[in-house]
Scaffold this motif. Sequence first.
Motif, PDB file in Angstrom:
ATOM      1  N   UNK A 233       0.829  -1.206   0.000  1.00  0.00           N
ATOM      2  CA  UNK A 233       0.000   0.000   0.000  1.00  0.00           C
ATOM      3  C   UNK A 233       0.864   1.257   0.000  1.00  0.00           C
ATOM      4  N   UNK A 234       1.930   1.253   0.802  1.00  0.00           N
ATOM      5  CA  UNK A 234       2.831   2.422   0.824  1.00  0.00           C
ATOM      6  C   UNK A 234       3.468   2.630  -0.548  1.00  0.00           C
ATOM      7  N   UNK A 235       3.899   1.533  -1.174  1.00  0.00           N
ATOM      8  CA  UNK A 235       4.499   1.639  -2.499  1.00  0.00           C
ATOM      9  C   UNK A 235       3.498   2.178  -3.509  1.00  0.00           C
ATOM     10  N   UNK A 236       2.271   1.716  -3.434  1.00  0.00           N
ATOM     11  CA  UNK A 236       1.237   2.160  -4.356  1.00  0.00           C
ATOM     12  C   UNK A 236       0.950   3.641  -4.192  1.00  0.00           C
ATOM     13  N   UNK A 237       0.825   4.101  -2.970  1.00  0.00           N
ATOM     14  CA  UNK A 237       0.547   5.524  -2.727  1.00  0.00           C
ATOM     15  C   UNK A 237       1.740   6.377  -3.148  1.00  0.00           C
ATOM     16  N   UNK A 238       2.962   5.923  -2.868  1.00  0.00           N
ATOM     17  CA  UNK A 238       4.148   6.673  -3.309  1.00  0.00           C
ATOM     18  C   UNK A 238       4.184   6.787  -4.828  1.00  0.00           C
ATOM     19  N   UNK A 239       3.850   5.711  -5.497  1.00  0.00           N
ATOM     20  CA  UNK A 239       3.844   5.740  -6.959  1.00  0.00           C
ATOM     21  C   UNK A 239       2.795   6.710  -7.470  1.00  0.00           C
ATOM     22  N   UNK A 240       1.625   6.749  -6.817  1.00  0.00           N
ATOM     23  CA  UNK A 240       0.586   7.692  -7.221  1.00  0.00           C
ATOM     24  C   UNK A 240       1.053   9.127  -7.038  1.00  0.00           C
ATOM     25  N   UNK A 241       1.755   9.397  -5.923  1.00  0.00           N
ATOM     26  CA  UNK A 241       2.278  10.748  -5.701  1.00  0.00           C
ATOM     27  C   UNK A 241       3.280  11.129  -6.777  1.00  0.00           C
ATOM     28  N   UNK A 242       4.163  10.196  -7.144  1.00  0.00           N
ATOM     29  CA  UNK A 242       5.162  10.500  -8.172  1.00  0.00           C
ATOM     30  C   UNK A 242       4.507  10.749  -9.532  1.00  0.00           C
ATOM     31  N   UNK A 243       3.336  10.121  -9.757  1.00  0.00           N
ATOM     32  CA  UNK A 243       2.649  10.316 -11.036  1.00  0.00           C
ATOM     33  C   UNK A 243       1.772  11.561 -11.041  1.00  0.00           C
ATOM     34  N   UNK A 244       1.757  12.313  -9.941  1.00  0.00           N
ATOM     35  CA  UNK A 244       1.037  13.570  -9.920  1.00  0.00           C
ATOM     36  C   UNK A 244      -0.271  13.564  -9.168  1.00  0.00           C
ATOM     37  N   UNK A 245      -0.633  12.464  -8.535  1.00  0.00           N
ATOM     38  CA  UNK A 245      -1.863  12.407  -7.740  1.00  0.00           C
ATOM     39  C   UNK A 245      -1.480  12.668  -6.281  1.00  0.00           C
ATOM     40  N   UNK A 246      -1.975  13.725  -5.667  1.00  0.00           N
ATOM     41  CA  UNK A 246      -1.587  14.049  -4.282  1.00  0.00           C
ATOM     42  C   UNK A 246      -2.238  13.084  -3.298  1.00  0.00           C
ATOM     43  N   UNK A 247      -1.567  11.972  -3.024  1.00  0.00           N
ATOM     44  CA  UNK A 247      -2.141  10.922  -2.188  1.00  0.00           C
ATOM     45  C   UNK A 247      -1.390  10.792  -0.878  1.00  0.00           C
ATOM     46  N   UNK A 248      -2.108  10.325   0.141  1.00  0.00           N
ATOM     47  CA  UNK A 248      -1.488  10.082   1.453  1.00  0.00           C
ATOM     48  C   UNK A 248      -2.126   8.845   2.071  1.00  0.00           C
ATOM     49  N   UNK A 249      -1.281   8.004   2.633  1.00  0.00           N
ATOM     50  CA  UNK A 249      -1.754   6.784   3.283  1.00  0.00           C
ATOM     51  C   UNK A 249      -2.022   7.090   4.742  1.00  0.00           C
ATOM     52  N   UNK A 250      -3.282   6.924   5.149  1.00  0.00           N
ATOM     53  CA  UNK A 250      -3.693   7.306   6.490  1.00  0.00           C
ATOM     54  C   UNK A 250      -3.679   6.143   7.471  1.00  0.00           C
ATOM     55  N   UNK A 251      -3.896   4.897   6.997  1.00  0.00           N
ATOM     56  CA  UNK A 251      -3.922   3.736   7.891  1.00  0.00           C
ATOM     57  C   UNK A 251      -3.687   2.479   7.076  1.00  0.00           C
ATOM     58  N   UNK A 252      -2.997   1.527   7.696  1.00  0.00           N
ATOM     59  CA  UNK A 252      -2.759   0.217   7.073  1.00  0.00           C
ATOM     60  C   UNK A 252      -3.304  -0.857   8.017  1.00  0.00           C
ATOM     61  N   UNK A 253      -3.669  -2.031   7.489  1.00  0.00           N
ATOM     62  CA  UNK A 253      -4.330  -3.027   8.327  1.00  0.00           C
ATOM     63  C   UNK A 253      -3.404  -3.694   9.331  1.00  0.00           C
TER      64      UNK A 253
END
Length: 411
Positions: A283-303
Amino acid sequence: MTRGSSAGWMERVPARYRALLRQQWPLILVLGLLQLGQLGAIGMGAAAQFGVLLSILLVTIAVLAPLRPFRAALAAALLLGGSGIFMAVLGGQTSMQYSFTGLCAAMAILAYAVRYLDKGQARVSVVALIITIEMSLSPEMARNVAGLGDLLQALVALQFLTALMVVPALIAGLYFRGADREREQRTSREIVAAQQAERMALARELHDVVAHHVTGIVVQSQAARIVAANNPEAVAKALELIEHSGTEALTAMRRLVGTMREGSAPDAESAASQATMDLDADLRTLVDRAERSGIPARLDAVPGGDVPPEVGRSVLRLVQEALTNSGKHARNLSLVLVAVYRTATGLRILVTDDGDGGVQDPVGGSGGYGLIGMRERVDLLGGEFSAGPGPHHGWRVEVLLPVQDVEAEQT
């Protein structure tokens, strides 16, 4: 003959005939035993010898009948009709008590005609066989006819005997014809369902993986065009991200084509190649990749903790698609929050963005399949899915997935 030479002889037999022998061995066994029981009649005169010869020919035709049912029926009809005429010419002598095996073979041929032929040819075959069977039996039935009463009685007996043989053959042919049709329909439905499942898996993979990377390319291109005049350094950074997203999209396409050529399921196979056993890290990798692609994303909680692999892959795909939708459609977007919680019965996925409520049309348009694909994934796992505007603004995607306790299963 040695075992090797016997095997070599079988290999020289055409495949269609080898398959026919495997299919027809019960009929060959039954008719062969009947024929052996009648061989003792060969020395009892010309009629008996002719009857045995007729039986052998009809048995041969019956064994080969599934290959050419119509020709087999016509050939059997010619033999039966010819035998009746021949016996009548000989003065009412009969060979049919020695051709009982042949009559059984004729019934098998009739059943094959009803089973395999179209209605027109089947009718012709049935009528021809019935007429010629009666012709072959007529000399025997008419041998002792002395008057009109005897003739009527012989005709009734002839019809009864013919019906006694023909009706079971017709019933057997119709039964197997219906069973064949039902089996073909079931096979056809299974093929259509399998093809549909493959198409759906391919469509989901194309939409979820490739479209995600292409969305990043579009977002970065739009950003670069806006700041091109005032911030050349930002343009260079955007081009670097565009190159990275394009490379990932190309890799995903190659992987997808590879799995399709190998015949494996594209959904499970390519998803597994991107997911690990650590859902939190994925999940962290996915959100980081989204941020690098220009989507301002933040991971708030993981299971936290172990999650079954098939559920973990679905979680990643669902979050990925939700991020892609926000990047494509949300207007004036500044933040997308991603949270994956454990609940008493499974996992809760929550993806919200802070768009101002408007919806922008993405470059290239939208196929409208993102939410459909997400709902399909959730339904496959027996979960609950909802998507719509947030309570105040933006867009909200919520998913509940049932997950059994992994630790409890292991114990």
